[in-house]
Structure formats: structure tokens, C-alpha cells
Scaffold this active site. Structure first.
Site, PDB file in Angstrom:
ATOM      1  CG  MET A 117      -1.896  -1.209   1.153  1.00 42.34           C
ATOM      2  SD  MET A 117      -3.426  -0.959   2.047  1.00 42.34           S
ATOM      3  CE  MET A 117      -2.821  -0.714   3.702  1.00 42.34           C
ATOM      4  CG  HIS A 145       8.306   0.278   6.144  1.00 42.98           C
ATOM      5  ND1 HIS A 145       8.598  -1.075   6.161  1.00 42.98           N
ATOM      6  CD2 HIS A 145       6.965   0.369   6.355  1.00 42.98           C
ATOM      7  CE1 HIS A 145       7.508  -1.756   6.403  1.00 42.98           C
ATOM      8  NE2 HIS A 145       6.486  -0.914   6.508  1.00 42.98           N
ATOM      9  CG  HIS A 165       6.865  -1.879   2.185  1.00 40.20           C
ATOM     10  ND1 HIS A 165       6.750  -0.731   2.926  1.00 40.20           N
ATOM     11  CD2 HIS A 165       5.654  -2.481   2.239  1.00 40.20           C
ATOM     12  CE1 HIS A 165       5.516  -0.623   3.406  1.00 40.20           C
ATOM     13  NE2 HIS A 165       4.829  -1.675   3.015  1.00 40.20           N
ATOM     14  CD  GLN A 225      -6.030  -3.831   2.470  1.00 37.80           C
ATOM     15  OE1 GLN A 225      -5.917  -4.327   1.345  1.00 37.80           O
ATOM     16  NE2 GLN A 225      -5.054  -3.889   3.359  1.00 37.80           N
ATOM     17  N   GLY A 232       4.898 -10.364   3.804  1.00 40.47           N
ATOM     18  CA  GLY A 232       5.662 -10.257   5.043  1.00 40.47           C
ATOM     19  C   GLY A 232       5.020 -11.052   6.172  1.00 40.47           C
ATOM     20  CD  GLN A 255      -1.748  -9.083   3.922  1.00 40.39           C
ATOM     21  OE1 GLN A 255      -2.604  -8.211   3.975  1.00 40.39           O
ATOM     22  NE2 GLN A 255      -0.480  -8.807   3.682  1.00 40.39           N
ATOM     23  CG  MET A 280      10.763  -1.122  10.201  1.00 37.11           C
ATOM     24  SD  MET A 280      11.845  -0.764   8.822  1.00 37.11           S
ATOM     25  CE  MET A 280      13.357  -0.470   9.733  1.00 37.11           C
ATOM     26  CB  SER A 333       2.889   2.514   6.253  1.00 31.86           C
ATOM     27  OG  SER A 333       3.531   1.684   5.312  1.00 31.86           O
TER      28      SER A 333
HETATM   29  P1  AMP Z   1       1.430  -2.944   3.477  1.00 23.36           P
HETATM   30  O1  AMP Z   1       1.990  -1.879   2.606  1.00 23.36           O
HETATM   31  O2  AMP Z   1       1.396  -2.569   4.937  1.00 23.36           O
HETATM   32  O3  AMP Z   1       0.127  -3.505   2.978  1.00 23.36           O
HETATM   33  O4  AMP Z   1       2.458  -4.155   3.433  1.00 23.36           O
HETATM   34  C1  AMP Z   1       2.848  -4.722   2.206  1.00 23.36           C
HETATM   35  C2  AMP Z   1       3.640  -5.967   2.485  1.00 23.36           C
HETATM   36  O5  AMP Z   1       4.781  -5.642   3.267  1.00 23.36           O
HETATM   37  C3  AMP Z   1       2.843  -7.017   3.284  1.00 23.36           C
HETATM   38  O6  AMP Z   1       3.136  -8.312   2.769  1.00 23.36           O
HETATM   39  C4  AMP Z   1       3.403  -6.851   4.677  1.00 23.36           C
HETATM   40  O7  AMP Z   1       3.315  -8.037   5.457  1.00 23.36           O
HETATM   41  C5  AMP Z   1       4.834  -6.500   4.387  1.00 23.36           C
HETATM   42  N1  AMP Z   1       5.438  -5.806   5.529  1.00 23.36           N
HETATM   43  C6  AMP Z   1       4.953  -4.719   6.179  1.00 23.36           C
HETATM   44  N2  AMP Z   1       5.740  -4.392   7.213  1.00 23.36           N
HETATM   45  C7  AMP Z   1       6.756  -5.299   7.240  1.00 23.36           C
HETATM   46  C8  AMP Z   1       7.896  -5.503   8.069  1.00 23.36           C
HETATM   47  N3  AMP Z   1       8.162  -4.718   9.106  1.00 23.36           N
HETATM   48  N4  AMP Z   1       8.712  -6.536   7.768  1.00 23.36           N
HETATM   49  C9  AMP Z   1       8.446  -7.362   6.716  1.00 23.36           C
HETATM   50  N5  AMP Z   1       7.398  -7.210   5.892  1.00 23.36           N
HETATM   51  C10 AMP Z   1       6.566  -6.202   6.147  1.00 23.36           C
END
Ligand code: AMP
Length: 280
Positions: free
Chosen positions: A30, A34, A37, A61, A147, A153, A184, A186
Site C-alpha cells: 500500500m 519502508h 517492504h 480492506q 511479510g 494475511q 516497521m 507505515s
Molecule cells: P502494506 O503496505 O502494509 O500492505 O504491506 C505490504 C507488504 O509488506 C505485506 O506483505 C506486509 O506483510 C509486508 N510488511 C509490512 N511491514 C513489514 C515488516 N516490518 N517486515 C516485513 N514485511 C513487512
């Protein structure tokens, strides 16, 4: 690096890569990227020939009282970070491209989505599985990297991929943390300095429970109580859930065993944070 905003163009590009014999790796995000990602992008790069990163803040979502409008967005910054990691394509569709008017088809994964985050965020996983299925048909990846931070998820996506016979290998990468242990996210930008300090309790409480497990504690409710009481000692923290579950079915476990998923969701002020560990 290309930036693609339509599904049709994304599919055509993926068809070209596939007919050239190139393996496509996909990292759905999304945005507001960081290091977590970026670690997924690197993992995709190690396994495939071309990397596609999607940046799409998926409205379906988010619950009506959640932070969809306020969710942090900075496309220019994301573009530079993704490019520096070797991303070949950013897929950044507008909302109307993903959900044109009249859209009424959804993907539901029963059984795995009613517990944990699904209990406190009704409809959340339906939004996630629907968008991920749609992103898969747009990007046509061989490998998709998620992640472990979002452990539920990851389990739900694995199940959906198997149940729908989607020809995508699902890879789950380790949680990336700040130096003080905070996972970490967002959403960490929402935290005030004192909340940011309190937020380290998520990781600390999980590690304390892991230590009890190492010393022989096998009663799940004792481990859960220990995590809850540490979290509740912080003034800005309110526990949403603490649960020990089977990592695949996500059903609660009474007896702790190696491989069990100990997961927490905590409101720090108004910000909901999650973290988890797999018992050693
Ligand atoms: P998001 O942008 O929050 O939807 O996350 C996108 C992807 O990045 C998802 O698969 C998350 O599980 C993964 N993700 C978010 N934060 C972390 C983190 N601290 N370490 C590893 N993967 C992450």
C-alpha cells in the site's frame, strides 16, 4: 523502471515478460515504503528475473471508521526507493481501475478470517483477498512475496492461492524491525514520541512469553496473560487481542508448542499495531 496504471497494460507487459521466458516476482504494497517492504523487493529479486511492485491503498480492506483517507501516501518517495532496489515495474492503478462501477465479485476465505484481526476488522480480509486475487490476474506473477508481519494475511493468501489453484508461489519473508525491536509499519508515523516509546512493548512482551516457553511453560493462557499484563502496564496501550494459534489454520491452541503463532494487536493511542512471533 516503468510505471503502469492500467490493468490492460500491466497484463500485456507481463505476457511479454512471460513469452521472453522471464520469471516475474511480485510485491503487493500500500506504499509509503519502508525497509520491511524493501526487504520483500530484495527477496523477490533473488528469486526471479523481473520485479513488479504494486502501490495501491486498497479502499475495500479499510472499515468505515478506519484510516483509509489518512493513510500515509508519498508516491515520489516510493518511486525512488523502489527503483533503487531494482524494481522493474511499479503497478499503481487508480481506485476506479481496480473497482470500476458495477464491481460486485469478492473472494472470501472462510474459517481463517474470523479470528485475530478478522474479529476486530470485519470485512478486512475479504478486501485483502479480493484485491490480491485481482492483482494476481493483472500482474500474472510466478512468485509473490508477503511479510510475516501480517501473519494472518500470509496464511489467508496461502489458503486462497491453494483453493483457487492460482499458479503463484507464495513466499513469506521475515519481519524487519527498528533497532529497538518495533516492527516497521507505515502506520508508525502516526505515533507521538511517548507513544513511540510505549510501542516497543509489543516486541518486548512477545519475547518475554517466548522466554517463558523456553523455560517450559506450555499453558497457552499463561503465555497470553503474561503478554497482556506487560502491554497493559503502558499508559497509552490497549490490547485488541493476544492469541496463540496454529500458524496455518489460525485456530486457537490450548497447549503451546513449537511453531505456534503468538500474535498481538494493540492500540497505542489511536494507532493499531500488530506483531507476532513463532514459538521456537
Ligand atoms: P502494506 O503496505 O502494509 O500492505 O504491506 C505490504 C507488504 O509488506 C505485506 O506483505 C506486509 O506483510 C509486508 N510488511 C509490512 N511491514 C513489514 C515488516 N516490518 N517486515 C516485513 N514485511 C513487512
Amino acid at each position: 523502471m516503468k510505471i503502469i496504471r492500467t490493468i490492460q497494460e500491466m497484463q500485456a507487459e507481463s505476457d511479454r515478460m512471460r513469452s521472453d521466458g522471464l520469471k516475474i516476482g511480485f510485491v503487493p504494497t500500500m506504499g509509503f515504503l519502508h525497509e520491511g517492504h524493501l526487504s520483500l523487493i530484495r527477496e523477490a529479486g533473488r528469486r526471479t528475473d523481473r520485479i513488479v511492485v504494486s502501490i495501491f491503498v486498497n479502499p475495500t480492506q479499510f472499515g468505515p471508521k478506519e484510516d483509509f483517507a489518512a493513510y500515509p501516501r508519498d508516491f515520489e518517495r516510493d518511486r525512488k526507493l523502489a527503483e533503487a532496489e531494482g524494481t522493474d515495474i511499479i503497478f499503481n492503478p487508480p481506485d476506479t481501475e481496480m473497482y470500476p462501477s458495477g464491481h460486485c465479485t469478492h473472494v472470501d476465505v472462510d474459517g481463517l478470517t474470523e479470528t485475530l484481526c478478522g474479529a476486530s476488522r470485519p470485512g478486512h480480509f475479504r478486501g485483502v483477498t479480493t484485491v490480491v486475487a485481482k492483482l494476481f490476474t493483472a500482474v500474472k506473477p510466478h512468485v509473490a512475496v508477503f511479510g510475516q508481519k501480517d501473519a494472518q494475511q500470509a496464511a489467508v493468501i496461502r489458503r486462497m492461492t491453494a483453493d483457487l489453484n492460482l499458479d503463484v508461489e507464495i513466499v513469506v519473508a521475515a519481519i524487519v524491525r527498528e533497532t529497538d525491536g518495533l516492527a516497521m509499519s507505515s502506520r508508525n508515523v502516526y505515533l507521538s514520541p511517548s507513544e513511540r516509546a510505549d510501542a516497543t512493548v509489543l516486541r518486548k512482551s512477545l519475547l518475554a512469553a517466548e522466554e517463558l516457553f523456553r523455560k517450559g511453560e506450555r499453558d497457552a493462557s499463561t503465555l497470553v496473560r503474561s503478554v497482556k499484563s506487560m502491554i497493559e502496564s503502558k499508559p497509552s496501550a490497549r490490547v485488541d487481542y493476544v492469541e496463540l494459534s496454529d500458524p496455518d489454520t489460525l485456530q486457537p491452541m490450548d497447549k503451546a508448542r513449537s511453531g505456534g503463532l503468538l500474535a498481538v494487536a494493540v492500540f497505542i493511542g489511536k494507532t493499531r499495531l500488530i506483531d507476532n512471533l513463532i514459538l521456537p
